[in-house]
Design an enzyme around this catalytic site. Structure first.
Site, PDB file in Angstrom:
ATOM      1  N   GLY A  46       0.828  -1.124   0.010  1.00  0.00           N
ATOM      2  CA  GLY A  46       0.086  -0.062  -0.025  1.00  0.00           C
ATOM      3  C   GLY A  46       0.936   1.066   0.010  1.00  0.00           C
ATOM      4  O   GLY A  46       1.940   1.090  -0.529  1.00  0.00           O
ATOM      5  N   SER A  47       0.486   2.189   0.600  1.00  0.00           N
ATOM      6  CA  SER A  47       0.822   3.575   0.585  1.00  0.00           C
ATOM      7  C   SER A  47       2.302   3.688   1.283  1.00  0.00           C
ATOM      8  O   SER A  47       3.043   4.493   1.306  1.00  0.00           O
ATOM      9  CB  SER A  47       0.080   4.611   1.141  1.00  0.00           C
ATOM     10  OG  SER A  47      -1.044   4.887   0.532  1.00  0.00           O
ATOM     11  N   THR A  48       2.729   2.665   2.037  1.00  0.00           N
ATOM     12  CA  THR A  48       4.138   2.459   2.434  1.00  0.00           C
ATOM     13  C   THR A  48       5.026   2.493   1.373  1.00  0.00           C
ATOM     14  O   THR A  48       6.277   3.077   1.559  1.00  0.00           O
ATOM     15  CB  THR A  48       4.286   1.511   3.464  1.00  0.00           C
ATOM     16  OG1 THR A  48       4.009   0.296   2.796  1.00  0.00           O
ATOM     17  CG2 THR A  48       3.794   1.301   4.608  1.00  0.00           C
TER      18      THR A  48
END
Length: 497
Positions: free
Chosen positions: A226-228
């Site tokens: 995801g956004s990591t």
């Protein structure tokens, strides 16, 4: 009939010679067979599954210890049976992701497997006088494995996970030493270390458990990050010169239509729904449209190169336990690249590799090779092998790393990572909430990656962490709400005086 000078008949002398020759031949054949069996075929017989002698010898003495902070977390107990000793574990579930198991029936995994020769006493490096040891078949005492694990960080990780399906990996950025490696739900490796029917029943129960407590989620399972992953994308865009100033407006449009499609890349907050947002704001708010656009502008080759700098696409990442391969596709169209740049599509990572991402940023762009073992010793404490830090890749320049550090500190200070803030410390982080399942119908994966150091310190942060919660019953399933507090507790454990 002719009688010889000695009074013996010639036929008797010939018969005696033939008998002697035949006996000599038999002796030579027996010697050749003994040599063949004892020298040329010895290994085959020793390794034959039906040969119990080797197993009896292996479990005929205590196994060497695995240590955390200089204290043994394993031991051996007398059984009173054919196998004299079996493995025991101190707080086995807490360290199962580190030690693995050593079972008289089911073999060895994790450090118990990679360092089995040393622990069992069969490693050639333990020999005093190799020739005499080989002749006498003397069994050397098992050696010891000193791990890099920080007991306080490990306890904080396990307490934070609290039995949820998830994992934590924590690294010391400057050295690559792994400070915590936790996976839950966990299991007790001592519960099936023997060979009794009770041990077998425990094993069967664990194998059939739908929660897979024996799966090492920190090393052997991959999840969409995801956004990591936007940390990787930001580093790539800055390195490529697509972005030069993190506070200057970008050319990112809104809406951003995935190339070659009519589908817009949607954001989770309306605050992102503005054209030309600067990178710092986009990271702080975790704007998909901006980072997806920047990934495409950076280009596939440069995105792949940056991902691989952090450990992606490496199928032989041994710490010394082998980690599963984290994936960033090397062949994609532009719409797929946009999705991959925000940690979706086919992008998948282990918590270990995402901890390497955070650690590489923290160490001014240098990614160190992660290591779980500090040193190996003989039973008398003398060193067999001392592990030294080694560089994995220079992912980015120190100047670019400084910019990414600022992005991550702003995420914690002003954005989605606020629950990781630590009084008296500088904390950088990035949240991630990764969709998955058919039409994204499954419970999202909640991620958080971070690093921390005492406020005002110019040193490399002493800890970088990755946390993933893979299945939660919470109503607010986000990286900021579920994973960030766990990362905070691990970082606090390392920072504590």
């Amino acid at each position: 009939m002719t009688i010889g000078p000695t009074g013996q008949r010639p036929g008797i002398r010939i018969t005696a010679r033939r008998a002697g020759t035949f006996c000599l031949l038999l002796v030579l054949l027996l010697a050749a067979q003994a040599t063949r069996v004892q020298f040329f075929q010895a290994k085959g017989y020793n390794d034959n599954a039906a040969n119990q002698r080797k197993a009896i010898l292996r479990y005929g003495q205590p196994r060497g210890a695995i240590l955390v902070g200089g204290q043994p977390i394993t031991g051996s107990a007398a059984t009173g049976g054919r196998y004299t000793y079996k493995r025991t574990y101190t707080d086995g579930p807490t360290y199962a992701a580190v030690t693995g198991f050593s079972s008289q029936i089911y073999g060895n995994t994790q450090l118990e497997g990679t360092e089995d020769a040393l622990l069992s006493g069969t490693d050639d490096r333990l020999d005093g006088w190799a020739v005499w040891d080989a002749i006498s078949r003397r069994q050397n005492p098992g050696g010891s494995v000193y791990t890099t694990i920080d007991a306080a960080a490990q306890q904080a990780a396990m307490s934070g996970l609290d039995g949820q399906k998830g994992a934590v990996a924590a690294i010391e950025p400057a050295t690559g030493r792994i400070l915590a490696l936790a996976s839950t739900p966990s299991y007790d490796p001592g519960s099936f270390a023997g060979s009794s029917s009770a041990d077998q029943q425990v094993w069967t129960r664990l194998q059939s458990d739908g929660d897979q407590p024996m799966l090492n989620r920190a090393l052997r399972e991959t999840y969409p990050p995801g956004s990591t992953f936007k940390v990787v994308t930001a580093a790539a865009a800055l390195t490529a010169g697509v972005v030069t100033d993190i506070n200057a407006p970008t050319a990112a449009p809104y809406p951003y239509i995935l190339p070659g499609t009519t589908t817009p890349l949607v954001n989770d907050t309306t605050s992102c729904n503005t054209a030309g947002l600067d990178l710092d704001t986009a990271m702080t708010l975790s704007c998909n449209s901006v980072l997806g656009y920047l990934g495409v502008q950076t280009g596939l080759d440069k995105m792949v190169a940056m991902a691989e700098n952090f450990g992606f696409n490496n199928s032989k990442l041994d710490i010394p336990v082998r980690a599963a391969r984290s994936n960033f596709d090397t062949t994609m169209d532009q719409s797929q690249l946009a999705l991959s740049s925000i940690g979706q599509f086919d992008t998948a990572a282990t918590p270990l590799v995402m901890a390497m991402v955070a650690a590489g940023v923290a160490d001014n762009g240098t990614v160190m090779y992660p290591q779980l073992v500090d040193k190996l010793t003989k039973s008398d404490g003398s060193t067999v092998q001392l592990m030294r830090p080694r560089s994995y890749r220079q992912a980015m320049s120190p100047a670019v790393a400084g910019q990414v550090q600022q992005l991550m500190t702003d995420v914690v200070a002003n954005g989605t990572g606020g629950r990781a803030a630590i009084p008296g410390a500088t904390v950088g982080g990035k949240t991630g909430t990764a969709q998955h399942g058919v039409q994204n119908s499954a419970v999202p994966y909640a991620w958080f990656i971070s690093w921390a150091k005492p406020a005002g310190s110019s040193d490399v942060p002493p800890v970088a962490v990755a946390v993933v919660i893979a299945d939660s019953s919470a109503t607010d399933v986000t990286g900021g709400s579920l994973a960030a507090p766990i990362a905070k507790s691990v970082m606090q454990a390392v920072l504590a005086p």
